[in-house]
Motif scaffolding. Structure first.
Motif, PDB file in Angstrom:
ATOM      1  N   UNK A  64      -0.768 -14.992   1.387  1.00 27.47           N
ATOM      2  CA  UNK A  64      -2.060 -15.620   1.183  1.00 27.47           C
ATOM      3  C   UNK A  64      -3.170 -15.121   2.091  1.00 27.47           C
ATOM      4  N   UNK A  65      -2.947 -14.059   2.835  1.00 24.26           N
ATOM      5  CA  UNK A  65      -3.981 -13.520   3.720  1.00 24.26           C
ATOM      6  C   UNK A  65      -4.743 -12.426   3.001  1.00 24.26           C
ATOM      7  N   UNK A  66      -6.015 -12.310   3.342  1.00 25.89           N
ATOM      8  CA  UNK A  66      -6.837 -11.275   2.748  1.00 25.89           C
ATOM      9  C   UNK A  66      -6.901 -10.074   3.672  1.00 25.89           C
ATOM     10  N   UNK A  67      -7.112  -8.912   3.090  1.00 29.90           N
ATOM     11  CA  UNK A  67      -7.258  -7.690   3.870  1.00 29.90           C
ATOM     12  C   UNK A  67      -8.615  -7.689   4.567  1.00 29.90           C
ATOM     13  N   UNK A  68      -8.733  -6.857   5.559  1.00 30.20           N
ATOM     14  CA  UNK A  68     -10.001  -6.709   6.269  1.00 30.20           C
ATOM     15  C   UNK A  68     -10.994  -6.067   5.314  1.00 30.20           C
ATOM     16  N   UNK A  69     -12.175  -6.667   5.131  1.00 30.20           N
ATOM     17  CA  UNK A  69     -13.142  -6.082   4.198  1.00 30.20           C
ATOM     18  C   UNK A  69     -13.731  -4.789   4.748  1.00 30.20           C
ATOM     19  N   UNK A  70     -13.812  -3.780   3.903  1.00 26.99           N
ATOM     20  CA  UNK A  70     -14.417  -2.515   4.300  1.00 26.99           C
ATOM     21  C   UNK A  70     -15.629  -2.192   3.456  1.00 26.99           C
ATOM     22  N   UNK A  71     -15.895  -3.006   2.452  1.00 26.73           N
ATOM     23  CA  UNK A  71     -17.055  -2.778   1.606  1.00 26.73           C
ATOM     24  C   UNK A  71     -17.534  -4.113   1.067  1.00 26.73           C
ATOM     25  N   UNK A  72     -18.772  -4.461   1.389  1.00 27.30           N
ATOM     26  CA  UNK A  72     -19.356  -5.710   0.917  1.00 27.30           C
ATOM     27  C   UNK A  72     -20.326  -5.419  -0.220  1.00 27.30           C
ATOM     28  N   UNK A  73     -20.373  -6.304  -1.190  1.00 26.11           N
ATOM     29  CA  UNK A  73     -21.360  -6.182  -2.253  1.00 26.11           C
ATOM     30  C   UNK A  73     -22.723  -6.571  -1.700  1.00 26.11           C
ATOM     31  N   UNK A  74     -23.761  -6.269  -2.455  1.00 26.26           N
ATOM     32  CA  UNK A  74     -25.114  -6.623  -2.028  1.00 26.26           C
ATOM     33  C   UNK A  74     -25.230  -8.139  -1.883  1.00 26.26           C
ATOM     34  N   UNK A  75     -24.645  -8.889  -2.813  1.00 30.08           N
ATOM     35  CA  UNK A  75     -24.711 -10.355  -2.753  1.00 30.08           C
ATOM     36  C   UNK A  75     -24.000 -10.892  -1.519  1.00 30.08           C
TER      37      UNK A  75
ATOM     38  N   UNK B 241     -23.383  -9.288   1.269  1.00 32.14           N
ATOM     39  CA  UNK B 241     -24.130  -8.865   2.447  1.00 32.14           C
ATOM     40  C   UNK B 241     -25.344  -9.767   2.671  1.00 32.14           C
ATOM     41  N   UNK B 242     -26.100 -10.024   1.609  1.00 32.28           N
ATOM     42  CA  UNK B 242     -27.305 -10.841   1.753  1.00 32.28           C
ATOM     43  C   UNK B 242     -26.980 -12.285   2.103  1.00 32.28           C
ATOM     44  N   UNK B 243     -25.844 -12.778   1.636  1.00 35.34           N
ATOM     45  CA  UNK B 243     -25.488 -14.167   1.911  1.00 35.34           C
ATOM     46  C   UNK B 243     -24.916 -14.352   3.317  1.00 35.34           C
ATOM     47  N   UNK B 244     -24.018 -13.480   3.743  1.00 40.87           N
ATOM     48  CA  UNK B 244     -23.273 -13.699   4.980  1.00 40.87           C
ATOM     49  C   UNK B 244     -23.736 -12.861   6.171  1.00 40.87           C
ATOM     50  N   UNK B 245     -24.243 -11.670   5.951  1.00 39.23           N
ATOM     51  CA  UNK B 245     -24.510 -10.744   7.054  1.00 39.23           C
ATOM     52  C   UNK B 245     -25.997 -10.632   7.372  1.00 39.23           C
ATOM     53  N   UNK B 246     -26.821 -10.393   6.359  1.00 36.07           N
ATOM     54  CA  UNK B 246     -28.236 -10.121   6.558  1.00 36.07           C
ATOM     55  C   UNK B 246     -28.981 -11.178   7.382  1.00 36.07           C
TER      56      UNK B 246
ATOM     57  N   UNK C 164     -30.243   1.377   2.344  1.00 37.97           N
ATOM     58  CA  UNK C 164     -30.256  -0.076   2.547  1.00 37.97           C
ATOM     59  C   UNK C 164     -29.336  -0.469   3.706  1.00 37.97           C
ATOM     60  N   UNK C 165     -29.674  -1.562   4.399  1.00 33.35           N
ATOM     61  CA  UNK C 165     -28.853  -2.037   5.518  1.00 33.35           C
ATOM     62  C   UNK C 165     -27.433  -2.344   5.061  1.00 33.35           C
ATOM     63  N   UNK C 166     -27.285  -2.808   3.830  1.00 36.18           N
ATOM     64  CA  UNK C 166     -25.958  -3.130   3.296  1.00 36.18           C
ATOM     65  C   UNK C 166     -25.065  -1.888   3.285  1.00 36.18           C
ATOM     66  N   UNK C 167     -25.628  -0.742   2.903  1.00 29.92           N
ATOM     67  CA  UNK C 167     -24.837   0.490   2.856  1.00 29.92           C
ATOM     68  C   UNK C 167     -24.488   0.951   4.276  1.00 29.92           C
ATOM     69  N   UNK C 168     -25.441   0.816   5.208  1.00 33.50           N
ATOM     70  CA  UNK C 168     -25.156   1.196   6.595  1.00 33.50           C
ATOM     71  C   UNK C 168     -24.081   0.291   7.190  1.00 33.50           C
ATOM     72  N   UNK C 169     -24.162  -1.003   6.892  1.00 33.74           N
ATOM     73  CA  UNK C 169     -23.154  -1.940   7.391  1.00 33.74           C
ATOM     74  C   UNK C 169     -21.779  -1.594   6.827  1.00 33.74           C
ATOM     75  N   UNK C 170     -21.720  -1.189   5.556  1.00 38.08           N
ATOM     76  CA  UNK C 170     -20.444  -0.791   4.966  1.00 38.08           C
ATOM     77  C   UNK C 170     -19.877   0.444   5.656  1.00 38.08           C
ATOM     78  N   UNK C 171     -20.748   1.375   6.052  1.00 36.84           N
ATOM     79  CA  UNK C 171     -20.272   2.543   6.795  1.00 36.84           C
ATOM     80  C   UNK C 171     -19.705   2.126   8.151  1.00 36.84           C
ATOM     81  N   UNK C 172     -20.356   1.177   8.812  1.00 32.99           N
ATOM     82  CA  UNK C 172     -19.841   0.679  10.098  1.00 32.99           C
ATOM     83  C   UNK C 172     -18.474   0.034   9.886  1.00 32.99           C
ATOM     84  N   UNK C 173     -18.348  -0.800   8.844  1.00 34.23           N
ATOM     85  CA  UNK C 173     -17.051  -1.425   8.557  1.00 34.23           C
ATOM     86  C   UNK C 173     -15.972  -0.379   8.294  1.00 34.23           C
TER      87      UNK C 173
ATOM     88  N   UNK D  17     -23.602 -12.741  16.376  1.00 33.23           N
ATOM     89  CA  UNK D  17     -24.118 -13.754  15.443  1.00 33.23           C
ATOM     90  C   UNK D  17     -23.404 -13.702  14.095  1.00 33.23           C
ATOM     91  N   UNK D  18     -23.073 -12.492  13.626  1.00 34.03           N
ATOM     92  CA  UNK D  18     -22.324 -12.364  12.369  1.00 34.03           C
ATOM     93  C   UNK D  18     -20.955 -13.021  12.515  1.00 34.03           C
TER      94      UNK D  18
END
Length: 165
Positions: free
Chosen positions: A6-17, A19-24, A39-48, A92-93
């Motif tokens: 029941x555990x989820x894997x570590x996310x390495x790619x967030x959708x735009x939705x 990202x805008x809801x939880x990270x931005x 977009x910041x979402x794409x840069x954040x995905x590269x960091x992940x 903060x995230x």
């Protein structure tokens, strides 16, 4: 094959939705200069992706643009991650995600892992061995232990740490 439990894997790619809801809302954005080309979402995905892969920044697989060139240089991704670390965005995230899990009643505190960097405590009845100088089996340096002792005592919570030799 290992069971999921029941555990989820570590996310390495967030959708735009996502990202805008939880990270931005928690990310610091630059106030000066031209807007970013990606977009910041794409840069954040590269960091992940870099954190998940554990690779060197220059080995990070970066997508190409229409001209066949990398869409961003790896140093730009590194710099934005360092800026987010310095301005407290990453903290903060993390705090925001823990708070959201708590509000959704999905925060499971049954499994908490420490980093194991604290010095091991002596068990009663064992002879005190001569401790080597420097790091002690992954523990803290002697000066760090003295600093932690002083901080604990100032906070009104004196705790016994193995005495310095």
């Amino acid at each position: 094959m290992a069971a999921n439990h029941g555990r989820q894997a570590i996310p390495t790619k967030l959708t735009v939705e996502q990202f805008e809801q939880f990270i931005l809302p928690h990310l610091g954005r630059g106030r000066r200069g031209p807007p970013p080309t990606l977009p910041l979402q794409k840069m954040f995905n590269y960091v992940l992706k870099a954190l998940y892969m554990g690779c060197q920044w220059k080995m990070l697989p970066i997508e190409t643009n229409a001209l066949g060139l990398p869409e961003i240089h790896h140093t730009r991704i590194y710099r934005i991650m360092r800026r987010w670390q310095a301005d407290g965005s990453i903290d903060r995230v993390f705090a925001g995600s823990v708070d959201q899990l708590h509000q959704d009643q999905r925060l499971d505190l049954s499994t908490i892992h420490g980093d194991g960097s604290e010095e091991r405590r002596r068990q009663p009845g064992l002879q005190r061995a001569q401790a080597p100088q420097g790091r002690q089996g992954g523990g803290l340096l002697r000066s760090q232990m003295q600093h932690h002792r002083a901080v604990r005592e100032c906070a009104g919570q004196p705790q016994r740490i193995a005495p310095a030799a």
